[in-house]
Design a protein around this motif. Structure first.
Motif, PDB file in Angstrom:
ATOM      1  N   UNK A   1      44.953  11.818  15.229  1.00  0.00           N
ATOM      2  CA  UNK A   1      45.374  10.743  14.317  1.00  0.00           C
ATOM      3  C   UNK A   1      44.150  10.121  13.653  1.00  0.00           C
ATOM      4  N   UNK A   2      44.200  10.048  12.328  1.00  0.00           N
ATOM      5  CA  UNK A   2      43.117   9.424  11.584  1.00  0.00           C
ATOM      6  C   UNK A   2      43.578   8.074  11.057  1.00  0.00           C
ATOM      7  N   UNK A   3      42.666   7.113  11.019  1.00  0.00           N
ATOM      8  CA  UNK A   3      42.998   5.769  10.572  1.00  0.00           C
ATOM      9  C   UNK A   3      41.940   5.295   9.590  1.00  0.00           C
ATOM     10  N   UNK A   4      42.399   4.661   8.526  1.00  0.00           N
ATOM     11  CA  UNK A   4      41.501   4.182   7.477  1.00  0.00           C
ATOM     12  C   UNK A   4      41.201   2.703   7.663  1.00  0.00           C
ATOM     13  N   UNK A   5      39.907   2.390   7.705  1.00  0.00           N
ATOM     14  CA  UNK A   5      39.450   1.011   7.888  1.00  0.00           C
ATOM     15  C   UNK A   5      38.664   0.592   6.645  1.00  0.00           C
ATOM     16  N   UNK A   6      39.372   0.103   5.637  1.00  0.00           N
ATOM     17  CA  UNK A   6      38.727  -0.366   4.404  1.00  0.00           C
ATOM     18  C   UNK A   6      37.780   0.682   3.832  1.00  0.00           C
ATOM     19  N   UNK A   7      38.281   1.907   3.737  1.00  0.00           N
ATOM     20  CA  UNK A   7      37.503   2.966   3.124  1.00  0.00           C
ATOM     21  C   UNK A   7      36.762   3.869   4.080  1.00  0.00           C
ATOM     22  N   UNK A   8      36.695   3.502   5.351  1.00  0.00           N
ATOM     23  CA  UNK A   8      36.050   4.354   6.365  1.00  0.00           C
ATOM     24  C   UNK A   8      37.141   4.940   7.247  1.00  0.00           C
ATOM     25  N   UNK A   9      37.224   6.270   7.280  1.00  0.00           N
ATOM     26  CA  UNK A   9      38.271   6.940   8.045  1.00  0.00           C
ATOM     27  C   UNK A   9      37.697   7.467   9.352  1.00  0.00           C
ATOM     28  N   UNK A  10      38.367   7.149  10.456  1.00  0.00           N
ATOM     29  CA  UNK A  10      37.917   7.573  11.777  1.00  0.00           C
ATOM     30  C   UNK A  10      39.032   8.338  12.481  1.00  0.00           C
ATOM     31  N   UNK A  11      38.617   9.327  13.265  1.00  0.00           N
ATOM     32  CA  UNK A  11      39.546  10.093  14.082  1.00  0.00           C
ATOM     33  C   UNK A  11      39.813   9.322  15.367  1.00  0.00           C
ATOM     34  N   UNK A  12      41.017   8.816  15.516  1.00  0.00           N
ATOM     35  CA  UNK A  12      41.340   7.987  16.669  1.00  0.00           C
ATOM     36  C   UNK A  12      41.669   8.813  17.908  1.00  0.00           C
ATOM     37  N   UNK A  13      41.629  10.146  17.782  1.00  0.00           N
ATOM     38  CA  UNK A  13      41.725  10.990  18.967  1.00  0.00           C
ATOM     39  C   UNK A  13      40.411  10.995  19.730  1.00  0.00           C
ATOM     40  N   UNK A 101      44.525 -17.548   7.941  1.00  0.00           N
ATOM     41  CA  UNK A 101      43.596 -17.878   6.856  1.00  0.00           C
ATOM     42  C   UNK A 101      42.274 -17.134   7.011  1.00  0.00           C
ATOM     43  N   UNK A 102      41.803 -16.991   8.254  1.00  0.00           N
ATOM     44  CA  UNK A 102      40.572 -16.241   8.502  1.00  0.00           C
ATOM     45  C   UNK A 102      40.802 -14.761   8.242  1.00  0.00           C
ATOM     46  N   UNK A 103      41.964 -14.254   8.637  1.00  0.00           N
ATOM     47  CA  UNK A 103      42.303 -12.856   8.360  1.00  0.00           C
ATOM     48  C   UNK A 103      42.206 -12.577   6.870  1.00  0.00           C
ATOM     49  N   UNK A 104      42.812 -13.460   6.062  1.00  0.00           N
ATOM     50  CA  UNK A 104      42.851 -13.252   4.611  1.00  0.00           C
ATOM     51  C   UNK A 104      41.442 -13.242   4.024  1.00  0.00           C
ATOM     52  N   UNK A 105      40.636 -14.218   4.390  1.00  0.00           N
ATOM     53  CA  UNK A 105      39.285 -14.305   3.836  1.00  0.00           C
ATOM     54  C   UNK A 105      38.401 -13.159   4.312  1.00  0.00           C
ATOM     55  N   UNK A 106      38.534 -12.800   5.576  1.00  0.00           N
ATOM     56  CA  UNK A 106      37.698 -11.738   6.132  1.00  0.00           C
ATOM     57  C   UNK A 106      37.985 -10.399   5.454  1.00  0.00           C
ATOM     58  N   UNK A 107      39.257 -10.097   5.245  1.00  0.00           N
ATOM     59  CA  UNK A 107      39.612  -8.839   4.581  1.00  0.00           C
ATOM     60  C   UNK A 107      39.095  -8.837   3.144  1.00  0.00           C
ATOM     61  N   UNK A 108      39.209  -9.975   2.477  1.00  0.00           N
ATOM     62  CA  UNK A 108      38.715 -10.073   1.098  1.00  0.00           C
ATOM     63  C   UNK A 108      37.209  -9.838   1.024  1.00  0.00           C
ATOM     64  N   UNK A 109      36.492 -10.171   2.097  1.00  0.00           N
ATOM     65  CA  UNK A 109      35.031 -10.024   2.129  1.00  0.00           C
ATOM     66  C   UNK A 109      34.589  -8.671   2.655  1.00  0.00           C
ATOM     67  N   UNK A 110      35.533  -7.807   3.055  1.00  0.00           N
ATOM     68  CA  UNK A 110      35.162  -6.457   3.459  1.00  0.00           C
ATOM     69  C   UNK A 110      35.496  -6.063   4.874  1.00  0.00           C
TER      70      UNK A 110
END
Length: 277
Positions: A1-13, A101-110
Motif C-alpha cells: 500500500x502506497x500513501x501520498x503525504x503532500x506530494x511525497x509517496x511512501x510504501x506503507x508495507x 484550526x492548527x490542522x488547517x494552518x499546518x496543512x496550508x504551510x506544507x
C-alpha cells in the motif's frame, strides 16, 4: 500500500521512522530544547540526516498530567516550524495536534500528515480532515492527558482499543476522510498501565486486521523505564528494542527520539525480511 503525504509517496508495507520534534517547554523527554525556531530547524536537519521519513512537530505536551495549551499559543509554536521545515527539507512534516484550526494552518504551510492523539474527537476535527488532502493518524486514548493515568482499566485491552479505533474510523470516514488516508495508533502510554502496554505490544500485529497502516510510539516511555529501571534519558537500548519488535510485527511507522539508532534497527529488520522472501 502506497500513501501520498503532500506530494511525497511512501510504501506503507515498509517500516519508516518518525523523528520527534517537540516545540514545547514541558514535554516529558526534551521539553524546552527546541522551542525556538533556530534550534528546532537545526534539530530537524539532524533528524533528516539520521534517516527519518517523518518529522512529528508537537506544540502541546501530551505527557501524563499535561494541561491543554491555548490555541493561539499552539499556533505560534507550531506554524513557523512547519513552514521552515517544509520549505527547506525533503521530509514529511507531521503535526501532532487535536485542534482543527492548527490542522488547517499546518496543512496550508506544507504539513503532510496530521497526528491526533485524541482521534479527531474535538468538535470540527473530523470535518476539517475531511476537507484536506493529507493523511491522518488517529490514536487510542482513554481519558485526557491531564488524568489519563489516574486509574486506566479495560476488560480486554486489545479488544477495547480495536473497538475504539473501529468506531472512530466509522465517524471520521462519515465526515469525509478517505479510508486510504488513515493510519492507526494503539496509543502506548495513553491511559494504560505497564501491563496494558506490553499486552498491546505482544499483539500488535493483530491491529493490522483493521486494514490500515499502524504507527507505534514507545520511545523513552515509562513502560520501558518500569522494566529497565532507567530514567527517561537512559532508555535508548530499551526504545530501540521496542521499535525493533514493532517493526517485526509489521508496523508502518515507529516514532522515535533517537532517530539514527532506530533507523539502523529498522534496516536490520528489513534486510532479514528481504532475505527470507
Amino acid at each position: 500500500m502506497r500513501m501520498n503525504f503532500a506530494g511525497r509517496t511512501l510504501d506503507m508495507a515498509a517500516c519508516h521512522v518518525m523523528g520527534v520534534l517537540n516545540v514545547t517547554p514541558d514535554s516529558f523527554s526534551d521539553g524546552g530544547r527546541f522551542n525556538q525556531i533556530d534550534s528546532a530547524l537545526a534539530r530537524a536537519r539532524e533528524i533528516v540526516a539520521d534517516g527519518a521519513a517523518f518529522i512529528d512537530v508537537g506544540g502541546e505536551s501530551t505527557r501524563p498530567g499535561a494541561t491543554p495549551v491555548p490555541l493561539q499559543e499552539e499556533l505560534d509554536r507550531v506554524c513557523p516550524v512547519v513552514e521552515a521545515i517544509a520549505r527547506e527539507l525533503d521530509v514529511v512534516v507531521s503535526v501532532d495536534t487535536s485542534a482543527p484550526e492548527v490542522m488547517r494552518e499546518a496543512v496550508a504551510l506544507g504539513a503532510g500528515l496530521i497526528n491526533d492523539v485524541r482521534a479527531l474527537q474535538r468538535p470540527g476535527a473530523p470535518e476539517e480532515m475531511g476537507r484536506t488532502d493529507v493523511p491522518v493518524c488517529i490514536m487510542h486514548i482513554q481519558g485526557e492527558p491531564e488524568h489519563m493515568q489516574d486509574n486506566p482499566s479495560y476488560r480486554n485491552v486489545l479488544q477495547d482499543v480495536s473497538s475504539f479505533l473501529t468506531e472512530r474510523l466509522r465517524v471520521v470516514e462519515a465526515a469525509g476522510v478517505r479510508s486510504d488516508r488513515i493510519i492507526l495508533d494503539p496509543g502506548f502510554g495513553f491511559g494504560k498501565t505497564v501491563q496494558h502496554n506490553f499486552q498491546l505490544l505482544s499483539a500488535l500485529e493483530q491491529l493490522k486486521q483493521l486494514g490500515h497502516p499502524i504507527l507505534a510510539g514507545m520511545s523513552r516511555k515509562s513502560m520501558l523505564g518500569h522494566v529497565t529501571g532507567r530514567d527517561v534519558g537512559e532508555r535508548l537500548s530499551a526504545s530501540v528494542a521496542a521499535a525493533t519488535i514493532a517493526a517485526l510485527k509489521g508496523v508502518s511507522i515507529v516514532r522515535a527520539h533517537d532517530v539514527r539508532e532506530t533507523v539502523d534497527a529498522v534496516k536490520v529488520v528489513a534486510a532479514m525480511e528481504e532475505a527470507g522472501r
